[in-house]
Design a protein around this motif. Structure first.
Motif, PDB file in Angstrom:
ATOM      1  N   THR A   1       2.202   1.660  -3.518  1.00  0.00           N
ATOM      2  CA  THR A   1       1.128   2.140  -4.390  1.00  0.00           C
ATOM      3  C   THR A   1       0.897   3.629  -4.171  1.00  0.00           C
ATOM      4  OG1 THR A   1       0.107  -0.038  -4.270  1.00  0.00           O
ATOM      5  CG2 THR A   1      -1.277   1.766  -5.087  1.00  0.00           C
ATOM      6  N   SER A   2       0.862   3.993  -2.896  1.00  0.00           N
ATOM      7  CA  SER A   2       0.662   5.396  -2.537  1.00  0.00           C
ATOM      8  C   SER A   2       1.795   6.275  -3.080  1.00  0.00           C
ATOM      9  CB  SER A   2       0.575   5.503  -1.021  1.00  0.00           C
ATOM     10  OG  SER A   2       0.441   6.840  -0.611  1.00  0.00           O
TER      11      SER A   2
ATOM     12  N   GLN B   1      -3.452   8.618   5.319  1.00  0.00           N
ATOM     13  CA  GLN B   1      -4.643   9.011   4.569  1.00  0.00           C
ATOM     14  C   GLN B   1      -4.975   8.019   3.461  1.00  0.00           C
ATOM     15  OE1 GLN B   1      -1.722  10.072   4.323  1.00  0.00           O
ATOM     16  NE2 GLN B   1      -1.236  10.255   2.150  1.00  0.00           N
ATOM     17  N   ASP B   2      -4.021   7.150   3.107  1.00  0.00           N
ATOM     18  CA  ASP B   2      -4.278   6.135   2.079  1.00  0.00           C
ATOM     19  C   ASP B   2      -5.108   5.010   2.687  1.00  0.00           C
ATOM     20  OD1 ASP B   2      -3.041   4.858  -0.701  1.00  0.00           O
ATOM     21  OD2 ASP B   2      -3.377   3.356   0.885  1.00  0.00           O
TER      22      ASP B   2
ATOM     23  N   ALA C   1       0.832  -1.213   0.000  1.00  0.00           N
ATOM     24  CA  ALA C   1       0.000   0.000   0.000  1.00  0.00           C
ATOM     25  C   ALA C   1       0.863   1.259   0.000  1.00  0.00           C
ATOM     26  CB  ALA C   1      -0.935  -0.014   1.212  1.00  0.00           C
ATOM     27  N   ILE C   2       1.982   1.224   0.715  1.00  0.00           N
ATOM     28  CA  ILE C   2       2.898   2.368   0.727  1.00  0.00           C
ATOM     29  C   ILE C   2       3.479   2.594  -0.663  1.00  0.00           C
ATOM     30  CG2 ILE C   2       5.147   3.174   1.582  1.00  0.00           C
ATOM     31  CD1 ILE C   2       4.427   1.834   4.286  1.00  0.00           C
TER      32      ILE C   2
ATOM     33  N   PHE D   1       1.512   8.204   5.550  1.00  0.00           N
ATOM     34  CA  PHE D   1       0.650   7.552   4.562  1.00  0.00           C
ATOM     35  C   PHE D   1      -0.735   7.208   5.100  1.00  0.00           C
ATOM     36  CE2 PHE D   1       5.032   6.597   3.420  1.00  0.00           C
ATOM     37  CZ  PHE D   1       5.055   6.931   2.070  1.00  0.00           C
TER      38      PHE D   1
END
Lengths: 438, 438
Positions: free
Chosen positions: B176-177, B239-240, B173-174, B237
């Protein structure tokens, strides 16, 4: 990723899901317990050995059945087909510095690769027990005693099993006394080894043509081998010093076994010679009395093997007992324990906010050595009780919001169904279950 | 037959003479005891599997190291290098009919064949513990808890060891963000996996050229990976939505571990990704705090593996803990038990005619569960006492002709040296020892 990619296990190998492993553990635990009672110490070796460790000393019968291959380094290796050569190799390095006798046991998995016969296993586990460094029959008796005691420990009695005992020196002395030349002894041994499976006429022919016996002598010899007791051997050959010496040893051996409480399990039987070439004295095989199964166990004295693989020349005696035939027999006699789950405690929480308490109680009761389970996510009370039942829980602690507010929880004894309120403080101390037995 | 025929064991394999096997058993017993406390059931599979079971799902790193060969039937097979594919295969046949979650453990011997580095082992034993059929972090926490509790049971504290925990979904996820495309994720994972061994400049270059990060982003990312805590990840991060979800799971996971009493053993560490391709969620590795040794244990969630080898699609989480590094650490900390022999009773007879009594007493005291030894031949009293001492006997019964005539024998407590006369009748009932403790 596709569903059609189902993999199979190799033919001739077993998986041990928990219900099968419980049975295996039951047998292993008995083997270990009895080994310890007799003062044996456990050892182990690698499942792979150099091929030459076996080609050197074993008969062709084994070498043709090895699970052998060439490794990436071009070395000829094999999965171990038996344990005794590894024992000899390990002792070869260290036996000189060790007090004698050496009493060792092990529970290796062994491997054979035969042309596949339907359902024939290529592996089994085998309890191996050996005494090294003691030449007298006291060691032979102790070896058979430990084998029989483990079978007794597993629930088999003298009505179920019998140890057929003989002595290769005795058979050798009888053959010598009959005038059979030493070169013909292996042929005679093979006839004796096969006498229960081979047609009598063929055996007689082999004794006459292969061993130089007259027809009458061959008849007498076969009859003696088949049904003769110690008294018959004594009457017919007792005057021969070699026979007399072996007879004395056999009597002493049987006497020790009687004093060890195992007299009813043993039977003198000249037909037992053991196929393998390396036995040198007393030999035995254990069978079910009805002979519905193959041999459960076989062993004997092998005084030259250690020297043969490069070690100190040391007398030795031992046996191997496999798990497959034994488990068949125990199943047939209804002697295997029920396969079951046996959790001590299952923790049920009626509402999710009590899960922290579940974790805390799991920790303290596990620290007390108990087998503790709980639902790994929030679930309905019904589902949690269903899991408690699946896991065979003896007790359930039910955590409800009202009870917790009052500082208590309900402990249910799952066998009796009785319930009691117990103070949380007591439960948090890892106590409060035993008093609630039904 | 010649002395120069000494055989050696294969390079990379270990023998386990009793003093080594006692250490192995000490570790195995702890692994089994703690597995049982957490409600896991033992299983086992064959040491050999079809080669394709591994070539299908594992990275090249494993396939190149397999102890693989062709059997006599031309089948491509291998000694198992890890247990999880066998677990998946066994469950593939039966999981549909089983209540979930499935809690299984096993203690297999595993094999690798690498180009021989000096002293590098080609086998080890590995404790494998898995929960199958439960997707929530409760299962992940239970898995790490059982691993840590066994290490605690072996005497290691939070000052000795630490579990470094992360989540591959969080790292994904990081990335991707940060705008890294999915195709470049494997490269980024490899950079993170190697960040402790690789020169920082090289890592930055790979992140820029291989993953399309700007120089500044790559710097920030590497710093976060190296020293960032959960708060830093949240701040940068949070907010993701993907990051937020993984962060919540990670907090829940740590909270359960704290409630299980293991909070001091864990540390969030984004550098932990685990090399193998099949992990899908929370992952961890346990190290000694001083980092003098390699990883003691590694594991994590692998939700797609069972499907991959043809089974029911089931979430799963588990770990493997080898015996080699762990035993090195326990040795270093002085936490291994003394290797010793521990006979309960040694029977000494002063004259040979008392040997029948020796056998009788051996029988009854063994039936009481005691570890009983005696000389297997007539020997001097001095020699018998020397053996009693070698075997670590707690008691010795001394049978002398005069005493036996009076219906008694002398029982010596070997620790205190105190002796007492005890009636033979009592000894023949398997009693008379406990009262003589020093």
């Amino acid at each position: 990723m596709a569903k059609d990619k189902a993999f199979a296990r190799l033919p001739g190998f077993r998986d041990f899901p928990p219900e099968e492993l419980q049975i295996r553990s039951h047998v292993f635990e008995s083997w270990r317990r009895i080994s310890r009672r007799y003062g044996f110490q456990e050892y182990d070796g690698p499942p792979l050995e150099a091929l030459e460790l076996y080609t050197e000393k074993s008969g062709e019968e084994i070498v043709g059945q090895l699970y052998a291959f060439e490794d990436k380094g071009g070395r000829e290796i094999t999965l171990r087909p038996e344990m005794t050569p590894s024992l000899a190799r390990i002792l070869g390095e260290r036996s000189r510095a060790m007090p004698k006798p050496i009493r060792w046991f092990t529970l290796p998995q062994l491997f054979r690769y035969e042309r596949q016969q339907r359902g024939r296993l290529r592996e089994h586990f085998q309890w191996n027990v050996d005494i090294v460094g003691e030449a007298g029959v006291g060691a032979d008796a102790e070896i058979l005693a430990v084998a029989l005691d483990a079978l007794r420990d597993l629930g088999l009695s003298q009505d179920d099993i019998v140890a057929r005992v003989s002595d290769r020196r005795l058979l050798t002395a009888i053959l010598t006394s009959l005038g059979v030349s030493p070169e013909a002894h292996p042929e005679a041994f093979e006839v004796v080894d096969k006498v229960e499976r081979e047609e009598r006429g063929k055996s007689l022919l082999r004794l006459r043509d292969g061993c130089g016996m007259s027809g009458a002598k061959a008849e007498d010899f076969l009859s003696l081998v088949g049904t003769g007791g110690l008294e018959d051997v004594h009457r017919l050959f007792g005057q021969d010093p070699g026979v007399a010496e072996a007879l004395t040893d056999m009597r002493d051996y049987q006497e020790v076994l009687r004093r060890l409480g195992l007299g009813d399990f043993i039977q003198f039987d000249l037909r037992i010679v053991r196929g393998l070439a390396y036995y040198t004295g007393i030999v035995f095989e254990i069978f079910d009395r009805d002979r519905e199964f193959r041999a459960i166990c076989g062993g004997g004295r092998y005084d030259r093997l250690l020297e043969l693989v490069g070690g100190e020349p040391l007398p030795a005696t031992g046996f191997g007992m496999g798990d497959v035939v034994l488990t068949e027999l125990l199943t047939d006699r209804g002697l295997l324990p029920d396969v079951s789950r046996d959790a001590d405690l299952y923790l049920v929480s009626i509402s999710p906010e009590l899960r922290p308490l579940v974790h805390e109680l799991a920790r303290v009761h596990r620290e007390k050595g108990r087998r503790v389970l709980y639902s790994l996510r929030s679930q309905s009370v019904k589902k949690q009780f269903s899991s408690a039942s699946t896991e065979g829980a003896r007790w359930v602690i039910i955590l409800g919001p009202d009870e917790v507010k009052r500082g208590v929880a309900v402990v249910r004894d799952m066998a009796s169904g009785t319930e009691a309120e117990v103070a949380l403080q007591v439960l948090k101390a890892g106590e409060g279950l035993e008093g609630n037995e039904g």
